[in-house]
Design a protein around this motif. Structure first.
Motif, PDB file in Angstrom:
ATOM      1  N   ASP A 263       0.853  -1.190   0.000  1.00  0.00           N
ATOM      2  CA  ASP A 263       0.000   0.000   0.000  1.00  0.00           C
ATOM      3  C   ASP A 263       0.890   1.241   0.000  1.00  0.00           C
ATOM      4  O   ASP A 263       1.061   1.902   1.033  1.00  0.00           O
ATOM      5  CB  ASP A 263      -0.915  -0.009   1.232  1.00  0.00           C
ATOM      6  CG  ASP A 263      -1.899   1.151   1.232  1.00  0.00           C
ATOM      7  OD1 ASP A 263      -2.159   1.714   0.150  1.00  0.00           O
ATOM      8  OD2 ASP A 263      -2.400   1.499   2.325  1.00  0.00           O
ATOM      9  N   LYS A 265       2.470   4.928  -0.219  1.00  0.00           N
ATOM     10  CA  LYS A 265       2.017   6.285   0.058  1.00  0.00           C
ATOM     11  C   LYS A 265       3.062   7.257  -0.475  1.00  0.00           C
ATOM     12  O   LYS A 265       4.260   6.948  -0.484  1.00  0.00           O
ATOM     13  CB  LYS A 265       1.859   6.503   1.564  1.00  0.00           C
ATOM     14  CG  LYS A 265       0.977   5.496   2.272  1.00  0.00           C
ATOM     15  CD  LYS A 265      -0.476   5.619   1.878  1.00  0.00           C
ATOM     16  CE  LYS A 265      -1.350   4.687   2.717  1.00  0.00           C
ATOM     17  NZ  LYS A 265      -2.768   4.710   2.300  1.00  0.00           N
ATOM     18  N   SER A 267       5.853   9.937  -0.523  1.00  0.00           N
ATOM     19  CA  SER A 267       6.810  10.329   0.509  1.00  0.00           C
ATOM     20  C   SER A 267       6.608  11.795   0.879  1.00  0.00           C
ATOM     21  O   SER A 267       6.068  12.587   0.093  1.00  0.00           O
ATOM     22  CB  SER A 267       8.237  10.116   0.020  1.00  0.00           C
ATOM     23  OG  SER A 267       8.492  10.889  -1.141  1.00  0.00           O
ATOM     24  N   SER A 273       7.959   7.055  -2.919  1.00  0.00           N
ATOM     25  CA  SER A 273       6.891   6.458  -2.135  1.00  0.00           C
ATOM     26  C   SER A 273       7.443   5.803  -0.876  1.00  0.00           C
ATOM     27  O   SER A 273       8.628   5.489  -0.790  1.00  0.00           O
ATOM     28  CB  SER A 273       6.140   5.400  -2.965  1.00  0.00           C
ATOM     29  OG  SER A 273       5.595   5.960  -4.139  1.00  0.00           O
ATOM     30  N   THR A 274       6.543   5.596   0.078  1.00  0.00           N
ATOM     31  CA  THR A 274       6.887   4.841   1.279  1.00  0.00           C
ATOM     32  C   THR A 274       5.920   3.672   1.410  1.00  0.00           C
ATOM     33  O   THR A 274       4.760   3.749   0.967  1.00  0.00           O
ATOM     34  CB  THR A 274       6.807   5.716   2.539  1.00  0.00           C
ATOM     35  OG1 THR A 274       5.456   6.159   2.724  1.00  0.00           O
ATOM     36  CG2 THR A 274       7.723   6.922   2.423  1.00  0.00           C
ATOM     37  N   ILE A 275       6.394   2.596   2.006  1.00  0.00           N
ATOM     38  CA  ILE A 275       5.528   1.451   2.270  1.00  0.00           C
ATOM     39  C   ILE A 275       5.800   0.937   3.679  1.00  0.00           C
ATOM     40  O   ILE A 275       6.899   1.096   4.209  1.00  0.00           O
ATOM     41  CB  ILE A 275       5.737   0.303   1.258  1.00  0.00           C
ATOM     42  CG1 ILE A 275       7.206  -0.115   1.190  1.00  0.00           C
ATOM     43  CG2 ILE A 275       5.216   0.692  -0.117  1.00  0.00           C
ATOM     44  CD1 ILE A 275       7.472  -1.333   0.319  1.00  0.00           C
TER      45      ILE A 275
END
Length: 284
Positions: A263, A265, A267, A273-275
């Motif tokens: 999922d 998101k 950053s 992005s981060t997960i």
């Protein structure tokens, strides 16, 4: 950057075969298998082939084409690719059906042991100009009773933005996008890498001939490969996937599971992005 003009199925297949023969010792593990089990498995596999031949009235021309193709698979070094793409997912389902912890998935043909250690928080080895979007992954490793597994090992490897794996395609640094991370006292880890892209399995060899003849596609959705281990616990091998990939539903390797979906998101700095994804290991 990777030399995509000289990457080939034959070269990749030969590397996968050589690596398997060097790193695996499969016969020792089954040396004590009873003859009755070997007899049962061999007869049932052969029986299924015989039933298919009879049911579909296979011709001698088709039989000889199959024989030639099987010979070519070996000459291309593509048996690891063929077996890992079309067979391994069923073996993995059977091998892990007892587990209460995290779901696993196939290893695939491109795992390499002993990737460089990066600590509990680190960046996977990559080129200075590595293509793709930055990805920061935070996770935690626990046992099924909820206790943190300090020192748990998380091995990560994945393809580059062109769909190629280091040590299996030319022109890529040896440990590119391959690393080992060790969870801290609370079982947590943080990995900085690049988000992989979807890719086609090699299609210029024997497996590609089968795909073309059957009218299949050759695509795998974007994924991260992991192995997670800790003393006294079962090794977990998995692949993690990204939502929205058009081949999550028809992965040629049939390896996608809902529990393995990430999922992402955006950053905080807008650069990638981060997960967040945790692992729960079963006791051995």
């Amino acid at each position: 950057m990777s030399d995509t003009t000289t990457a080939s199925a034959a070269a990749s297949g030969a590397s996968a075969t050589e690596r398997f023969q060097r790193d695996k010792s499969p016969y020792a593990a089954v040396a004590d298998t009873p003859k009755e089990r070997v007899d049962t498995l061999a007869r049932e596999v052969l029986g299924a082939i015989h039933d298919t031949i009879r049911r579909h009235k296979v011709t001698y021309d088709e039989y000889n084409a199959l024989k030639a193709w099987l010979i070519q698979v070996g000459q291309d070094g593509e048996w690891p690719l063929f077996l890992d793409v079309w067979i391994e997912h069923a073996v993995e389902d059977v091998a892990t059906e007892h587990r209460a912890g995290s779901k696993g998935s196939i290893e695939g043909p491109y795992y390499v042991p002993n990737a460089p250690e990066q600590g509990a928080r680190g960046t996977i080895p990559m080129r200075e100009d590595e293509k793709g979007s930055p990805l920061v992954w935070t996770g935690r490793v626990t046992s099924t009773d909820g206790s943190p597994l300090a020192g748990a090992k998380v091995e990560l490897w994945h393809a580059d933005d062109d769909g190629f794996y280091s040590q299996f395609s030319p022109g890529i640094p040896e440990w590119n996008l391959r690393g080992s991370f060790t969870a801290d006292a609370d079982g947590t880890f943080q990995i900085t890498t690049m988000q992989p892209a979807p890719y086609q399995i090699p299609t210029d060899g024997s497996c590609g001939k089968l795909i073309a003849a059957a009218g299949w596609h050759a695509w795998r959705p974007a994924h991260l490969h992991v192995k997670v281990s800790a003393p006294g616990h079962e090794l977990l091998t998995a692949q993690l996937y990204f939502p929205g990939d058009e081949h999550n539903e028809d992965d040629i390797a049939s390896a996608v599971k809902p529990e393995l979906m990430l999922d992402p998101k955006p950053s905080a700095d807008g650069t990638g992005s981060t997960i967040e994804y945790d692992f729960v290991l079963d006791r051995a």
